[in-house]
Design a protein around this motif. Sequence first.
Motif, mmCIF file in Angstrom:
data_model
loop_
_atom_site.group_PDB
_atom_site.id
_atom_site.type_symbol
_atom_site.label_atom_id
_atom_site.label_comp_id
_atom_site.label_asym_id
_atom_site.label_seq_id
_atom_site.Cartn_x
_atom_site.Cartn_y
_atom_site.Cartn_z
ATOM 1 N N HIS A 174 5.625 77.154 56.686
ATOM 2 C CA HIS A 174 5.946 76.118 57.641
ATOM 3 C C HIS A 174 6.740 76.706 58.983
ATOM 4 N N PHE A 175 7.342 77.820 58.830
ATOM 5 C CA PHE A 175 8.287 78.357 59.746
ATOM 6 C C PHE A 175 8.141 79.903 60.015
ATOM 7 N N LEU B 72 1.803 84.185 60.191
ATOM 8 C CA LEU B 72 2.827 83.817 59.439
ATOM 9 C C LEU B 72 3.212 84.823 58.342
ATOM 10 N N GLN C 249 6.371 78.174 64.725
ATOM 11 C CA GLN C 249 6.446 77.055 64.007
ATOM 12 C C GLN C 249 4.737 76.407 63.946
ATOM 13 N N ARG D 103 8.196 79.867 70.141
ATOM 14 C CA ARG D 103 9.408 79.518 70.498
ATOM 15 C C ARG D 103 10.442 80.697 71.005
ATOM 16 N N ARG E 202 15.019 74.785 62.447
ATOM 17 C CA ARG E 202 13.395 74.524 62.278
ATOM 18 C C ARG E 202 12.855 74.153 63.683
ATOM 19 N N GLY E 203 13.913 74.576 64.637
ATOM 20 C CA GLY E 203 13.433 74.355 65.919
ATOM 21 C C GLY E 203 14.513 74.820 66.807
ATOM 22 N N VAL F 161 -0.037 75.800 67.122
ATOM 23 C CA VAL F 161 1.190 76.216 67.007
ATOM 24 C C VAL F 161 2.017 76.088 68.023
ATOM 25 N N THR G 244 5.701 63.061 59.509
ATOM 26 C CA THR G 244 5.871 63.776 60.737
ATOM 27 C C THR G 244 5.350 63.123 61.919
#
Length: 388
Positions: free
Chosen positions: A249-250, A239, A288, A173, A45-46, A170, A312
């Motif tokens: 969410h991702f 998205l 994300q 990445r 998730r990153g 957002v 979070t």
Amino acid sequence: MGKSDAFKALIIGGSVGGLAAAHELRSIGAEVAVYERSVGRTQARGAGIVMQPEVEALLANLGLSARSVSVELRERQQLHIRGKAERYRAPQLMTAWDALYRALREPLDDVCYRLDSSLRHVRVEGHDVTAEFPDGHVAQGNFLVGADGIGSATRRLLDATSRPAYAGYVAWRGLEPESAVPEDLLDLLSGRFTFFESSGMQMLCYLVPGANGELEEGSRRVNWVWYVNLAEHDLPRLLAGRSGRQFEHFLPPGELRPEIVEEVTEQADASLAPQFAELVRLSDVFMQPVFDLPPGRILANHAALVGDAAGTVRPHTASGTSKAFGDAAGLAAAMEGWTPRHGLPLRRLEEWEAQRLSHLVRVSEIGIELATRSSLGVPQGDKFFASD
């Protein structure tokens, strides 16, 4: 605690936070089982993770050093719009989600780790907890730990009113092999934490271990994140994946639609320092949205929440992973010595909850302040990627 006296913990979520909880609870004698909603290998998730004391402490308990899973940086540098760099010394260790995942997962080969297991229902009877999953599988234990991230099914079952709120920006990445990056660009980025800022956006970049944990020059990866203000009504458009799936969410690598790739590269060329614009152009971009999940109760009857499931923190604090690890370590300390034949150590658990909620509030406030300084998620900040 004898083997027959040990309690069994059902851990919902098999990413690094769930694995940390498994290690911490095993260290106090608990039996653990992990249930992960992903069908295949859990998806990052990153990408990059800043090494923090909580992470380093758990690695040390497993006989690993922070340096064994990290790339060492020596400097920070700020890029300006025309490409000029200002530098200063700032040693730091950087790891990656998959490197950390591997380090935590391999020592748990003897533990039940069940994929395709999204929590559907929880039932508590005395000191017994029953978890049910969509495929009909039923797991029984004595305590349930929700480590299933910002979209936590555990949290929804414990508190149906708690929902994440979009923060107004957002994170685009990229994570590319350093061998795919031009030599002059790699020379600029290697060994440095590089960043760029302008109204409504911020970009940063650093090297992390390779896909299989490699630390040798030539085998590492270039990790970057580009924070950009985006109106909430434009979020669904970005998205929508090329596979036809609407993400929440991702947006994973490979799912960015060609027309959005073109938008991203055009915006990079128009807004970023030329070195960063070049990096964006050569990357398989993913995304994300940034969300806030306000602190609430993280302790329930024979259940607790850790990590992003509990609340979070903004990514600018570089503490999302370390918060999850700290939550897990504190929970294990509070439960040490408990057996299902006795009542839960409520006083210690309530003290843990109060301490972790206080920490969450403090770090959340710091994150929002850092974002505000870069005009991220605030009305006065410039907006980007607006639909026609």
